[in-house]
Design an enzyme around this catalytic site. Sequence first.
Site, short mmCIF file in Angstrom:
data_model
loop_
_atom_site.label_atom_id
_atom_site.label_comp_id
_atom_site.label_asym_id
_atom_site.label_seq_id
_atom_site.Cartn_x
_atom_site.Cartn_y
_atom_site.Cartn_z
CG ASP A 10 9.06 13.59 -4.09
OD1 ASP A 10 10.41 13.83 -3.84
OD2 ASP A 10 8.12 14.23 -3.36
CG ASP A 42 8.50 19.97 0.27
OD1 ASP A 42 9.32 19.80 -0.47
OD2 ASP A 42 7.42 19.26 0.76
C1 GLA Z 1 7.57 16.16 -1.02
C2 GLA Z 1 7.67 17.00 -2.25
C3 GLA Z 1 6.56 17.93 -2.40
C4 GLA Z 1 5.27 16.90 -2.32
C5 GLA Z 1 5.20 15.96 -1.01
C6 GLA Z 1 4.49 14.90 -1.35
O1 GLA Z 1 7.71 16.68 0.28
O2 GLA Z 1 9.08 17.82 -2.10
O3 GLA Z 1 6.32 18.68 -3.25
O4 GLA Z 1 5.21 16.07 -3.45
O5 GLA Z 1 6.69 15.23 -0.92
O6 GLA Z 1 4.42 13.99 -0.23
#
Ligand code: GLA
Length: 520
Positions: free
Chosen positions: A283, A345
């Site tokens: 990520d 997200d």
């Molecule tokens: C980002 C990702 C999420 C999750 C969070 C964890 O926002 O897009 O899917 O993994 O980080 O902190």
Amino acid sequence: MRSRIAALALCAASVYAADLTGRWTGPASTADNGQELVLAIKQAPGGGFSGYVQGPRATDTIVGGKLEGANLTLDVERPGRNNAVQKLAYTGVVEGNKLKLTLPAPFGGRGGAQQKAPPKAPPAPQVVELSRVSNDAPTPLPARPAPVSLPMPEPVHANGLAKTPPMGWNSWNKFRNQVSDKMVREIADAMVTSGMKAAGYIYVNIDDTWEGAHRDSQGNITTNNKFPDMKALSAYVHSKGLKLGIYSSPGPKTCAGYEGSYQHEEQDAKTFAAWGIDYLKYDWCSASQVYDNTQATMVNAYAKMGLGLLNSGRKIVYSLCQYGNLDVGAWGEKVGGNLWRTTGDISDRWDSMQRLGFELQTDREKVASPGHWNDPDMLEIGNGGMTNDEYKTHMSLWSILASPLLAGNDIRDMKPEIADILMNKEVIAVDQDKLGKQGKRVAKDGDKEVWAKPLADGSQAVALFNRGADSANVTAKWSDLGINGSRAIRDLWKHADLGKKSGEFSTVVPSHGVVMVRIK
Ligand code: GLA
């Protein structure tokens, strides 16, 4: 001996002088010991305060404060967006070389640029316990180094995994920083007893917040106190016939402010392999603060881990998460990626799900193929924020899109109607179809949409969606599907053959709902 003397000196200092000058550290979150909070403070003889408070995701500059007896107030400034400055205050109680500090805003849990809808009740203020580790006055924070630029790398070989879109479970959508070893074991048990495993959901994926605050003396990444033994956990998950996934970042910190893999990519890949990890979600998060954010640099940063995983000695599915930026579909496969996020997200709301699924997937079908999938984010089915019709739309659309199916609900406590949605074998078969073609929208009339996905046996999965507020008649026309003649229709939610139709298939679809058929 030397440390004893130092400890005595610290102790003496706290008894004989109410001078807080020094460095104080402690776990930044009450859920684990994985993030550190550092207070570096200077107390002037007249009582003024300066220095900084460094938390997982923000560094606050101390601009004032007061100490009245044991009660401390620290006024700080936090850099906000567009050069705005937020004025905040910490409060604390000093007890010798311990300081109980109440944070101005929650530090634990969720991070990242894409925040979920605000919770209904404001979270309780978090109190962290800091210990004094030195009496030295703070030195100025080093200026942020110039952004790192990297060249376009050589392509990374395909790992041969994920010939169909990965299926499993991930901790983030429902549990955020509450995920633990115990929970993962219970979820693994429930994956078997609920029938999820038999339905194809194999990966049990730990998302952010498993990481320890510090690497060990050899630079190896560590776990925090929620995960005492990752190797034992993977052995347990494997004993259930399931696979274990984990999470990291190409940046120094993850989105929730935990340790990332920056400058430890190969080493972390080896650690994950040694732990028995089968899947990595990687990520971008704080990588945007160290890298120059050009496409070449981002591709290079992802290729580093891709290569690391390939050479780790273990087959590990590689999931990129950089929110669909910089044309990821054009290079996700070249860094060894098996799937790549195409959006920010998801959250458990109709607006979010429909925007991600219907609006942001256009034209992406060209880059999906066996081993390489677009990822419109994990499922919210069963988390309570949508109706069952909306969850059926979610499941149908993700399957038409040949998306990874990563359940994000509490599998230990799943209502039968949610189990029926997640484990609809006929819809899953569309997602997992061996041809590996992502479907697309073939017709749109206002809120009514028809999406189709070609399948290995020559038939098509066709979903008739109604995004409107009232139920409506939706029609799939043969001309839009590129077929003709009399065709057999099978309803994949009713599990019923509807007989043969010529020219078109027309049906009533509930508001925000779907009718999904197979047309042969
Ligand atoms: C980002 C990702 C999420 C999750 C969070 C964890 O926002 O897009 O899917 O993994 O980080 O902190």
